[in-house]
Motif scaffolding. Structure first.
Motif, PDB file in Angstrom:
ATOM      1  N   GLY A 256       0.810  -1.216   0.000  1.00 23.02           N
ATOM      2  CA  GLY A 256       0.000   0.000   0.000  1.00 23.02           C
ATOM      3  C   GLY A 256       0.845   1.268   0.000  1.00 23.02           C
ATOM      4  O   GLY A 256       0.594   2.190  -0.777  1.00 23.02           O
ATOM      5  N   PHE A 257       1.886   1.310   0.849  1.00 24.00           N
ATOM      6  CA  PHE A 257       2.755   2.494   0.868  1.00 24.00           C
ATOM      7  C   PHE A 257       3.531   2.610  -0.448  1.00 24.00           C
ATOM      8  O   PHE A 257       3.833   3.720  -0.892  1.00 24.00           O
ATOM      9  N   GLY A 258       3.838   1.471  -1.058  1.00 26.56           N
ATOM     10  CA  GLY A 258       4.495   1.499  -2.359  1.00 26.56           C
ATOM     11  C   GLY A 258       3.597   2.142  -3.404  1.00 26.56           C
ATOM     12  O   GLY A 258       4.054   2.960  -4.216  1.00 26.56           O
ATOM     13  N   VAL A 259       2.311   1.786  -3.384  1.00 24.80           N
ATOM     14  CA  VAL A 259       1.356   2.401  -4.318  1.00 24.80           C
ATOM     15  C   VAL A 259       1.329   3.917  -4.107  1.00 24.80           C
ATOM     16  O   VAL A 259       1.391   4.691  -5.065  1.00 24.80           O
ATOM     17  N   LEU A 260       1.281   4.342  -2.839  1.00 25.72           N
ATOM     18  CA  LEU A 260       1.260   5.778  -2.536  1.00 25.72           C
ATOM     19  C   LEU A 260       2.541   6.456  -3.037  1.00 25.72           C
ATOM     20  O   LEU A 260       2.491   7.540  -3.652  1.00 25.72           O
ATOM     21  N   PHE A 261       3.685   5.803  -2.806  1.00 25.64           N
ATOM     22  CA  PHE A 261       4.986   6.341  -3.221  1.00 25.64           C
ATOM     23  C   PHE A 261       5.029   6.467  -4.754  1.00 25.64           C
ATOM     24  O   PHE A 261       5.352   7.532  -5.300  1.00 25.64           O
ATOM     25  N   GLY A 262       4.684   5.384  -5.434  1.00 26.79           N
ATOM     26  CA  GLY A 262       4.718   5.389  -6.901  1.00 26.79           C
ATOM     27  C   GLY A 262       3.745   6.392  -7.481  1.00 26.79           C
ATOM     28  O   GLY A 262       4.042   7.081  -8.468  1.00 26.79           O
ATOM     29  N   PHE A 263       2.566   6.497  -6.868  1.00 25.36           N
ATOM     30  CA  PHE A 263       1.559   7.454  -7.322  1.00 25.36           C
ATOM     31  C   PHE A 263       2.093   8.874  -7.201  1.00 25.36           C
ATOM     32  O   PHE A 263       2.013   9.671  -8.141  1.00 25.36           O
ATOM     33  N   ALA A 264       2.689   9.188  -6.033  1.00 21.67           N
ATOM     34  CA  ALA A 264       3.229  10.543  -5.813  1.00 21.67           C
ATOM     35  C   ALA A 264       4.374  10.843  -6.785  1.00 21.67           C
ATOM     36  O   ALA A 264       4.434  11.926  -7.370  1.00 21.67           O
ATOM     37  N   LEU A 265       5.287   9.869  -6.984  1.00 24.79           N
ATOM     38  CA  LEU A 265       6.407  10.075  -7.915  1.00 24.79           C
ATOM     39  C   LEU A 265       5.889  10.373  -9.314  1.00 24.79           C
ATOM     40  O   LEU A 265       6.379  11.262 -10.009  1.00 24.79           O
ATOM     41  N   SER A 266       4.873   9.627  -9.711  1.00 26.07           N
ATOM     42  CA  SER A 266       4.331   9.803 -11.055  1.00 26.07           C
ATOM     43  C   SER A 266       3.579  11.125 -11.187  1.00 26.07           C
ATOM     44  O   SER A 266       3.761  11.856 -12.159  1.00 26.07           O
ATOM     45  N   ARG A 267       2.761  11.469 -10.194  1.00 24.43           N
ATOM     46  CA  ARG A 267       1.957  12.696 -10.276  1.00 24.43           C
ATOM     47  C   ARG A 267       2.839  13.950 -10.277  1.00 24.43           C
ATOM     48  O   ARG A 267       2.498  14.956 -10.901  1.00 24.43           O
ATOM     49  N   VAL A 268       3.950  13.897  -9.554  1.00 26.92           N
ATOM     50  CA  VAL A 268       4.792  15.081  -9.461  1.00 26.92           C
ATOM     51  C   VAL A 268       5.781  15.154 -10.638  1.00 26.92           C
ATOM     52  O   VAL A 268       6.471  16.159 -10.813  1.00 26.92           O
ATOM     53  N   GLY A 269       5.840  14.084 -11.422  1.00 28.83           N
ATOM     54  CA  GLY A 269       6.661  14.102 -12.634  1.00 28.83           C
ATOM     55  C   GLY A 269       8.060  13.554 -12.453  1.00 28.83           C
ATOM     56  O   GLY A 269       8.912  13.713 -13.330  1.00 28.83           O
ATOM     57  N   ALA A 270       8.316  12.882 -11.319  1.00 30.27           N
ATOM     58  CA  ALA A 270       9.665  12.370 -11.061  1.00 30.27           C
ATOM     59  C   ALA A 270      10.034  11.214 -11.987  1.00 30.27           C
ATOM     60  O   ALA A 270      11.193  10.829 -12.058  1.00 30.27           O
ATOM     61  N   SER A 271       9.040  10.662 -12.685  1.00 28.17           N
ATOM     62  CA  SER A 271       9.335   9.576 -13.620  1.00 28.17           C
ATOM     63  C   SER A 271       9.613  10.101 -15.026  1.00 28.17           C
ATOM     64  O   SER A 271       9.770   9.323 -15.955  1.00 28.17           O
TER      65      SER A 271
END
Lengths: 176, 138
Positions: free
Chosen positions: B9-24
């Motif tokens: 679950g925390f991984g989903v939150l982490f990945g979601f935040a990275l993607s939304r902020v453009g870090a990917s």
């Protein structure tokens, strides 16, 4: 109102602070729930064990006794997070684009694949020698004011600046 | 909380935040290194400040860890090769425009070359394991 909030969470790109707050909160949250440090790169050792289970390497045997540990679940979660984000924002799709690298360099696909594979290999090797990556050292370590993490992060940045500017001038026409 | 499900679950939150902020995004990471766009640097600085503040709050709790055990903060020792290792990591970061977390987000978003970066990271970890057989000081 609610539609606007949902839109700013799921569709609009986040401002820097929104990403920083969510990512930063993971540090205390992971300690509170699991007494565990935020960190991703160590989990790649689990992936080595999953892909090459027959290799008899001391470090893998000693450090990754449990093959499917929480680290693998964290990795799977991050992939799912990217998938969910891109589906909601309408950006999901299999693409061979990688920003201005693929749009300017115009290399054949196998050359791109080798390029990113080599970059990834340096990351994997360097992260293990340095004892962590951007999440474990630069965010978790510095948030806890660890000297080693500050020193390591400075050299992460020096390496990144040298490599990115070299790639820029060799392959991407120099100008941004 | 079950640790594996919790980290999923925390991984989903982490990945979601990275993607939304453009870090990917390759351009955002490389933009930071060539001095074109410092958004990612501000994400990292904000995360460090929030993480630091959160840890201070946590230490004020009578029970800083939900299970009741004492808080055990992991410290990564600076070893002989840590600094050269960090430079190797940095060079890979600047080449591929990804790090071990954001590459997973790239894969989730469907970026094909992210898979090659990720495969490289697994290969680099394997090379480390091989080197470590004869160089225990690594």
């Amino acid at each position: 109102m609610i539609a606007a909030i949902l839109r700013s969470i799921f569709v609009e790109p986040w401002p820097f602070w929104a990403g920083g707050v969510v990512i930063g909160m993971l540090v205390p949250l992971l300690y509170y729930y699991f007494n565990t440090a935020l960190g991703v790169s160590t989990g790649y050792g689990n992936l080595v064990k999953i892909i090459l289970p027959s290799k008899n390497l001391q470090w893998i045997k000693a450090k990754f006794a449990e093959t499917w540990s929480w680290r693998v679940f964290f990795i799977i979660g991050i992939v799912l997070g990217g998938l969910i984000s891109s589906i909601f924002s309408g950006n999901f799709g299999f693409t061979a684009e990688m920003g201005r690298f693929t749009s300017i360099a115009q290399w054949p696909a196998p050359a791109n694949a080798v390029y990113f594979f080599v970059g990834g290999s340096l990351i994997g090797l360097g992260a293990r020698i340095a004892g962590g990556c951007t999440s474990g050292h630069s965010i978790h370590g510095i948030a806890n004011l660890h000297f080693s993490s500050i020193a390591v992060t400075i050299f992460f940045l020096i390496g990144g600046i040298i490599a990115a500017n070299t790639v820029q001038s060799l392959f991407l026409g120099g100008a941004w | 909380m079950n640790k594996k499900l919790g980290f999923l679950g925390f991984g989903v939150l982490f990945g979601f935040a990275l993607s939304r902020v453009g870090a990917s995004e390759y351009d955002l990471i490389v933009g930071m290194f060539i001095g074109q766009d410092y958004k990612l640097a501000w994400v990292i600085v904000t995360a460090i400040i929030v993480g630091f503040a959160g840890m201070q709050v946590l230490k004020k709790f009578s029970r800083p860890v939900a299970s009741g055990e004492p808080l055990k903060i992991s410290y990564k020792e600076l070893k002989r090769w840590s600094i050269p290792g960090a430079a190797i990591f940095g060079i890979g970061w600047g080449i591929s425009g990804a790090c071990p977390g954001t590459v997973l987000t790239q894969v989730g978003e469907g970026k094909i070359y992210g898979l090659f970066t990720m495969a490289g990271m697994i290969c680099g970890t394997y090379i480390y394991a091989r080197l470590k057989e004869s160089r225990p000081d690594l």
